[in-house]
Design an enzyme around this catalytic site. Sequence first.
Site, PDB file in Angstrom:
ATOM      1  N   SER A  31       0.849  -1.198   0.000  1.00  0.00           N
ATOM      2  CA  SER A  31       0.000   0.000   0.000  1.00  0.00           C
ATOM      3  C   SER A  31       0.882   1.244   0.000  1.00  0.00           C
ATOM      4  O   SER A  31       1.978   1.223   0.577  1.00  0.00           O
ATOM      5  CB  SER A  31      -0.863  -0.012   1.260  1.00  0.00           C
ATOM      6  N   TYR A  71      -1.383   0.177  10.231  1.00  0.00           N
ATOM      7  CA  TYR A  71      -1.470  -0.449   8.912  1.00  0.00           C
ATOM      8  C   TYR A  71      -0.208  -0.088   8.096  1.00  0.00           C
ATOM      9  O   TYR A  71       0.437  -0.968   7.500  1.00  0.00           O
ATOM     10  CB  TYR A  71      -2.735   0.067   8.217  1.00  0.00           C
TER      11      TYR A  71
END
Length: 347
Positions: A223, A236
């Site tokens: 990501s 995250y």
Amino acid sequence: MDDYTLPFWIYLGVVTVFVGGAMKRIVASHLSAAPTLVAWLGATVLVERLWAFCLPTVLLLALLAFACCLYSARTSPPPANLPAHGKAVFITGCDSGFGKATAKHLDSLGFEVFATVLDLTGDGARDLQRTCSSRLTLLQVDITQPQQVHQALLDTKAKLGLQGLWGLVNNAGVCVNFGDAELSLMSNFRGCMEVNFFGTLSVTKSFLPLLRHNKGRIVNISSPAGDQPFPCLAAYGASKAALNLFTNTLRHELEPWGVQVSTILPSSYRTGRSSNRAYWDQQHKQLLQSLSPALLDEYGEDYMTETKDLFHSYASQASTDLSPVVQAIVQALLAPQPRARDKAGAG
Ligand SMILES: NC(=O)c1ccc[n+]([C@@H]2O[C@H](COP(=O)([O-])OP(=O)(O)OC[C@H]3O[C@@H](n4cnc5c(N)ncnc54)[C@H](OP(=O)(O)O)[C@@H]3O)[C@@H](O)[C@H]2O)c1
């Protein structure tokens, strides 16, 4: 130039072949290029006429041939992808989102797909079973459970027989909770690391011998949050940053083995539960319940509500077309020289 000498006819022949070839290629590849093509042909004729007044024929011929070669080289299509047929790919996290869309697409291309799901009786698994060919095998795997990963390896090996594994797509991932780092529970940081980093690591280590023997490919779905700091996504982002470093190291280590390793960094897409208001409400509730009264007082409940609304609005605006990510995964699996990193999607 005397228009009726032999060099003139040779010159005309060469120009016709090169310009005609370029024209055929452009028109065949994208008709919308027609205005560009007209401008390019016009410029060619103009330059040719201007040069014809001041350059000897042979030099003119050489220059035009060189220009045409250069143009042809620039417009030649990229090398063809490898065939999908006869290649087996193992992909994690196919209950929903990119995993499910990719499993379906790889199956339609002719791959032998091993798709892992968390819930074999869930909607995602049923949808895959209904829409895919008998080449697709569904396996139940929680990537944080070494025993389940090991069983999946045994099942995959048994089904593959002598055929090797071509690709591993590490797609399964979670964002356990959102919130400022100070407000996030340790279990949030650990939960993200457990799935996004340790889970991926465990699957990769287990399947690597199969991939090495086949000089296959590894595709890790990371990501942009693992590259840049995004407020409220520290847990995250940190797990994806760890995954990125692992992936980059692996890329170098596996080069001598002929295994190519790619990272895909999707931008923002509407997948899983994230577009669902109930999901954000539940996240918000969990965050409030986990906070000490002192922290809640200092940050304020309004701030938490604003953050939740902001995330929900980002998620609702995210793209529903997952094809850029699916295509990036296909390229990583089939391009003769896959990219090390691919930002799938805008921004
Ligand atoms: N969507 C985006 O905008 C975006 C952007 C950048 C990166 N990513 C990454 O893309 C990947 C796919 O996510 P997605 O957006 O497609 O979301 P998703 O629909 O939630 O897909 C994630 C998949 O992983 C599964 N999963 C969760 N925990 C697992 C575990 N412990 N073991 C095995 N499978 C597990 C989920 O199962 P359940 O459905 O049962 O939970 C789901 O099938 C993730 O790595 C994510 O971090 C997504």
